[in-house]
Design a protein around this motif. Structure first.
Motif, mmCIF file in Angstrom:
data_model
loop_
_atom_site.group_PDB
_atom_site.id
_atom_site.type_symbol
_atom_site.label_atom_id
_atom_site.label_comp_id
_atom_site.label_asym_id
_atom_site.label_seq_id
_atom_site.Cartn_x
_atom_site.Cartn_y
_atom_site.Cartn_z
ATOM 1 N N GLN A 67 41.628 64.431 53.868
ATOM 2 C CA GLN A 67 41.288 63.320 52.985
ATOM 3 C C GLN A 67 41.621 63.739 51.556
ATOM 4 O OE1 GLN A 67 39.897 60.435 54.480
ATOM 5 N NE2 GLN A 67 40.474 59.458 52.546
ATOM 6 N N ILE A 68 42.706 63.211 51.011
ATOM 7 C CA ILE A 68 43.183 63.613 49.693
ATOM 8 C C ILE A 68 42.447 62.852 48.591
ATOM 9 C CG2 ILE A 68 45.211 63.892 48.233
ATOM 10 C CD1 ILE A 68 45.302 65.494 50.856
ATOM 11 N N ILE A 69 42.336 61.541 48.772
ATOM 12 C CA ILE A 69 41.643 60.652 47.845
ATOM 13 C C ILE A 69 40.534 59.952 48.624
ATOM 14 C CG2 ILE A 69 41.882 58.568 46.395
ATOM 15 C CD1 ILE A 69 43.220 60.990 45.178
ATOM 16 N N PRO A 70 39.318 59.819 48.074
ATOM 17 C CA PRO A 70 38.240 59.172 48.818
ATOM 18 C C PRO A 70 38.626 57.767 49.301
ATOM 19 C CG PRO A 70 37.370 60.230 46.849
ATOM 20 C CD PRO A 70 38.865 60.296 46.741
ATOM 21 N N THR A 71 38.246 57.448 50.521
ATOM 22 C CA THR A 71 38.519 56.120 51.076
ATOM 23 C C THR A 71 37.971 55.026 50.170
ATOM 24 O OG1 THR A 71 38.443 57.012 53.323
ATOM 25 C CG2 THR A 71 38.170 54.633 53.083
ATOM 26 N N GLN A 72 36.820 55.284 49.542
ATOM 27 C CA GLN A 72 36.207 54.312 48.637
ATOM 28 C C GLN A 72 37.164 53.884 47.535
ATOM 29 O OE1 GLN A 72 32.517 55.677 46.842
ATOM 30 N NE2 GLN A 72 32.883 54.465 44.997
ATOM 31 N N VAL A 73 37.927 54.827 47.020
ATOM 32 C CA VAL A 73 38.878 54.520 45.948
ATOM 33 C C VAL A 73 39.948 53.556 46.441
ATOM 34 C CG1 VAL A 73 40.637 55.477 44.406
ATOM 35 C CG2 VAL A 73 38.475 56.701 44.762
ATOM 36 N N VAL A 74 40.498 53.834 47.617
ATOM 37 C CA VAL A 74 41.550 52.986 48.175
ATOM 38 C C VAL A 74 41.005 51.594 48.477
ATOM 39 C CG1 VAL A 74 43.306 52.766 49.959
ATOM 40 C CG2 VAL A 74 42.632 55.039 49.142
ATOM 41 N N ASP A 75 39.795 51.524 49.025
ATOM 42 C CA ASP A 75 39.188 50.230 49.332
ATOM 43 C C ASP A 75 38.985 49.397 48.065
ATOM 44 O OD1 ASP A 75 39.120 50.830 52.014
ATOM 45 O OD2 ASP A 75 37.014 51.447 52.023
ATOM 46 N N GLU A 76 38.557 50.042 46.992
ATOM 47 C CA GLU A 76 38.330 49.320 45.743
ATOM 48 C C GLU A 76 39.643 48.833 45.137
ATOM 49 O OE1 GLU A 76 36.031 51.684 43.088
ATOM 50 O OE2 GLU A 76 34.174 51.476 44.242
ATOM 51 N N LEU A 77 40.677 49.665 45.215
ATOM 52 C CA LEU A 77 41.981 49.237 44.713
ATOM 53 C C LEU A 77 42.510 48.061 45.528
ATOM 54 C CD1 LEU A 77 43.772 52.643 43.992
ATOM 55 C CD2 LEU A 77 42.827 51.040 42.334
ATOM 56 N N THR A 78 42.292 48.092 46.831
ATOM 57 C CA THR A 78 42.757 47.007 47.691
ATOM 58 C C THR A 78 42.050 45.698 47.364
ATOM 59 O OG1 THR A 78 43.201 48.607 49.453
ATOM 60 C CG2 THR A 78 43.068 46.290 50.089
ATOM 61 N N ARG A 79 40.748 45.781 47.122
ATOM 62 C CA ARG A 79 39.993 44.572 46.756
ATOM 63 C C ARG A 79 40.405 44.057 45.387
ATOM 64 N NH1 ARG A 79 35.632 47.418 49.155
ATOM 65 N NH2 ARG A 79 34.935 48.140 47.107
ATOM 66 N N GLY A 80 40.751 44.959 44.499
ATOM 67 C CA GLY A 80 41.160 44.565 43.160
ATOM 68 C C GLY A 80 39.987 44.379 42.220
ATOM 69 N N GLY A 81 40.300 43.898 41.015
ATOM 70 C CA GLY A 81 39.291 43.708 39.990
ATOM 71 C C GLY A 81 38.839 42.265 39.891
ATOM 72 N N ASP A 82 38.292 41.927 38.732
ATOM 73 C CA ASP A 82 37.753 40.598 38.470
ATOM 74 C C ASP A 82 38.900 39.622 38.200
ATOM 75 O OD1 ASP A 82 36.506 38.325 37.494
ATOM 76 O OD2 ASP A 82 35.084 39.417 36.256
ATOM 77 N N THR A 83 39.140 38.692 39.127
ATOM 78 C CA THR A 83 40.247 37.742 38.953
ATOM 79 C C THR A 83 39.977 36.775 37.807
ATOM 80 O OG1 THR A 83 39.281 36.329 40.668
ATOM 81 C CG2 THR A 83 40.999 37.881 41.353
ATOM 82 N N ARG A 84 38.703 36.481 37.524
ATOM 83 C CA ARG A 84 38.391 35.589 36.399
ATOM 84 C C ARG A 84 38.707 36.264 35.073
ATOM 85 N NH1 ARG A 84 32.304 34.326 37.960
ATOM 86 N NH2 ARG A 84 32.511 36.565 38.321
ATOM 87 N N ALA A 85 38.405 37.551 34.972
ATOM 88 C CA ALA A 85 38.739 38.292 33.753
ATOM 89 C C ALA A 85 40.245 38.365 33.579
ATOM 90 C CB ALA A 85 38.126 39.694 33.799
#
Length: 234
Positions: A193-211
């Motif tokens: 595990q090079i990068i935590p799965t949590q990081v990849v999951d958050e990147l996949t979900r993305g940020g605030d689309t309204r912002a």
């Protein structure tokens, strides 16, 4: 051949910061001024780490490359990239320039995305302070030494020796593909595990689309920005 990645460098700095957040070493809810006393008297001070990582911190800075009066040209001059843009009235070096940003936009912090390169350098500064190591060392230890990279990478330095996180990384396309493949495998490569799965999951979900919508980028409808990565949730 090593190629200067320009602003794709931002995503590498963001990956470092996001990993430190996932590992509990960097508090995304902390205020910048608390973690970086050097910025306590600047417009960055009351922004949270997360807001800086997602470029919703609200610090006023214009980055319009078709406008020679835009703030980015003074910034480029200070970091030594283009001597013709050096302003003798400005301090030299990225970390000397960042505290000079004193004003905010009218929108509340966290409510609007604005693409600005200095936010990447603050993100990198926060990450390096939390990790106790440079961006270069983190990339070497976490990625280059573990992903079987074929070629050396490099990070440009400003006149003060600070890494140019917003646009200074050079790497080969095959080695960047290795990073992409690792992320496609939820942060795993070679059975580790090079990068935590949590990081990849958050990147996949993305940020605030309204912002993101508040930025007015009509050519990227529905997109978002998370941890220095452009994300299309579709």
């Amino acid at each position: 051949t090593a190629h200067l990645m320009f602003s794709a460098s931002k995503s590498m700095a963001g990956l470092m910061a996001a990993t430190l957040v996932a590992e509990g070493r960097l508090n995304e809810n902390a205020r910048v001024g608390e973690l970086l006393p050097e910025l306590a008297d600047s417009a960055w001070a009351d922004a949270t780490v997360r807001q800086v990582m997602d470029m919703t911190d609200g610090v006023r800075f214009s980055e319009i490359y078709s406008d020679p009066k835009s703030d980015i040209f003074s910034y480029i001059g200070a970091m030594g990239w283009a001597p013709q843009y050096v302003n003798p009235a400005n301090p030299l070096g990225i970390q000397a320039m960042l505290p000079t940003l004193k004003s905010r936009i009218d929108a509340p912090r966290g409510s609007a995305f604005h693409y600005r390169s200095p936010a990447t350098d603050v993100t990198a500064w926060l990450a390096m302070r939390a990790a106790g190591q440079s961006l270069t060392d983190w990339l070497q230890q976490r990625l280059w030494s573990r992903l079987g990279m074929e070629h050396e990478g490099s990070v440009m330095l400003d006149p003060s020796g600070t890494e140019v996180a917003f646009a200074g990384i050079s790497a080969s396309v095959r080695d960047m593909a290795r990073i992409g493949q690792m992320l496609l495998q939820h942060g795993r490569a070679g059975g580790a595990q090079i990068i935590p799965t949590q990081v990849v999951d958050e990147l996949t979900r993305g940020g605030d689309t309204r912002a993101f919508e508040a930025a007015g980028m009509k050519h990227r409808p529905g997109w978002s920005y998370r941890s220095q990565w452009w994300v299309n949730p579709q």
